[in-house]
Design an enzyme around this catalytic site. Sequence first.
Site, mmCIF file in Angstrom:
data_model
loop_
_atom_site.group_PDB
_atom_site.id
_atom_site.type_symbol
_atom_site.label_atom_id
_atom_site.label_comp_id
_atom_site.label_asym_id
_atom_site.label_seq_id
_atom_site.Cartn_x
_atom_site.Cartn_y
_atom_site.Cartn_z
ATOM 1 C CD GLU A 125 53.076 102.052 118.714
ATOM 2 O OE1 GLU A 125 53.328 101.691 119.761
ATOM 3 O OE2 GLU A 125 52.037 101.648 117.958
ATOM 4 C CG PHE A 171 58.724 90.676 125.457
ATOM 5 C CD1 PHE A 171 57.499 90.128 124.869
ATOM 6 C CD2 PHE A 171 58.619 91.962 126.084
ATOM 7 C CE1 PHE A 171 56.261 91.039 125.334
ATOM 8 C CE2 PHE A 171 57.486 92.657 126.285
ATOM 9 C CZ PHE A 171 56.446 92.067 126.051
ATOM 10 C CD GLN A 172 56.979 95.279 123.528
ATOM 11 O OE1 GLN A 172 57.685 96.045 124.021
ATOM 12 N NE2 GLN A 172 55.588 95.248 123.637
ATOM 13 C CE LYS A 231 64.650 99.276 129.337
ATOM 14 N NZ LYS A 231 63.568 98.586 129.613
ATOM 15 C CG MET A 249 38.848 106.463 94.267
ATOM 16 S SD MET A 249 38.157 107.711 92.876
ATOM 17 C CE MET A 249 39.124 109.182 93.470
#
Length: 595
Positions: free
Chosen positions: A60, A122-123, A172, A489
């Site tokens: 993502e 969940f999630q 959802k 760096m």
Amino acid sequence: MGDGYQETGRREMTGAEMVVQALKDNGVEHLFGYPGGAVLPIYDEIFQQEDVRHILVRHEQGAGHAAEGYARSTGKAGVMLVTSGPGATNAVTALQDALMDSIPLVCLTGQVPTTLIGSDAFQECDTVGITRPCTKHNWLVKDVDKLAGILHEAFHVATTGRPGPVVVDIPKDIQFAKGTYTPPQTAPRTSYNPRVQGDMEAIKAAVALMVQAKKPIIYSGGGVVNSGTEACHLLRELVELTDFPITSTLMGLGAYPASGKNWMGMLGMHGTFEANMAMHDCDVMVCIGARFDDRITGRLDAFSPHSRKIHIDIDPSSINKNVRVDVPIIGDVGRVLEDMVRLWRAAAAPDRRALRPWWDQIGQWKARDSLAFMANDDVIMPQYAIQRLYELTRDRDTYITTEVGQHQMWAAQHFGFEKPNHWMTSGGLGTMGYGLPAALGVQIAHPESLVVDIAGDASVLMTMQEMSAAVQHNAPIKIFILNNQYMGMVRQWQQLLHGNRLSHSYTEALPDFVKLAEAYGGHGIRCDKPGNLDDAIREMIEVDKPVIFDCRVANLANCFPMIPSGKAHNEMLLPDEASDEAVANAIDAKGRELV
């Protein structure tokens, strides 16, 4: 669609259908995403249409950076779609990156059903709470009849005023529910209405100050690019009319051409000697679409101490935030520049000969050749690699993305940008891993153009999985790795500040990048001799598939010039002064704390 939709634009549809319809109605052609349980209804609708092309990424964060690259190179909003919980949290880095660099990004996230919100389902995560600090605005949709209006408002907020990221969190059950879709033209107008026209009296005061200037400088930033092509044309016209020298931030490169006669190069921590000295000694500073970032100003109490400052910015919160200015102008850069050019033309233009002593002084600073480096017949110097890449791609429509580190600064110093929107880099957040997925987004937007990610061997591994997305979507991006086998760096600062104790900055166990490219289905190239570099770059350009180019460069090259942290612009170190001892002596205790 039925006659009712054609007459009024309203019809009943599910929330998932509304999402896809809103994308179409807001001109979205490409969507970067990764499916998951909480967005499956939306993915089902995507499957049943062909107007919006979905680009499947491998993480993502990659979706976010790809959408950023897409946005920066087109001027349109980049759009990403991710699931709830880890899908949303993986997007946070890209959201903060877009916020700091003013990139228009619309992030659609799935959420657990409304009845489960707050139950640690969940999630599930508090997406709105987590993303509130790293977005311009965000929404949790609880009513399907409000979904379409919120989606249209999200595009409006992301793309107007100072651009930035927004999040729309869609449970959802809202995706399954049916409601009435409202098209953009009849959607309720948002209260977000940024001021775009600058105050005419302030603009007149700015022009009056500029007319009197004997040692002026124009300091431009990413806001000029964000304002659009016309703003960049107006900036060039203003420079031509005034004959003022012009410098730019990292994000503003390309708004004024690197080949322009008034170009001073980039300013700031790794900017040119002439740009930084002119900023320090000027009597009138015209800041256009920049925000006086700490990498630009150096020590604030010693920043350009004798200048009167004009600041043009669309974001009121940026005015007087870091540096007090004499003439603040809130408005869109393009609108303000249009008024400024018109007023300058109408006024009695000052005698350009008055600027000759200033240009003579600038000529002396330029003679120091602050970007010089020692060429080598046996080892590829990183600066040389960038210069050869530039020379061999300058006749093409070439877009450059970068990762973050020394290679990023060398690219900014040695690659000449002639046009806006062709330079994509992570400026404010400094996100390692940005360049590869950003290149994917740019290539999707410009399939016929050459897209090169100038990368570091450490940075590129952070999002290397997007090579798989590039291969799948036939995006022939070129990953040009300046491989010095260090986090360059980090190693440079450890060498200069921490007694050369290189604590975990040596990138051991690097993969064989040629084999890695081939494993993904791409093309791998390795080069370690200056004499072979041109032919290897030509091969990279001609191969019509994703390429990983392992360019083995000098291991311990440092990036100069530099302003040590805690120092002023006139205390910068040039390559010929940059021994370890000189740098260590130049950085005081305060500087050590500010690195």
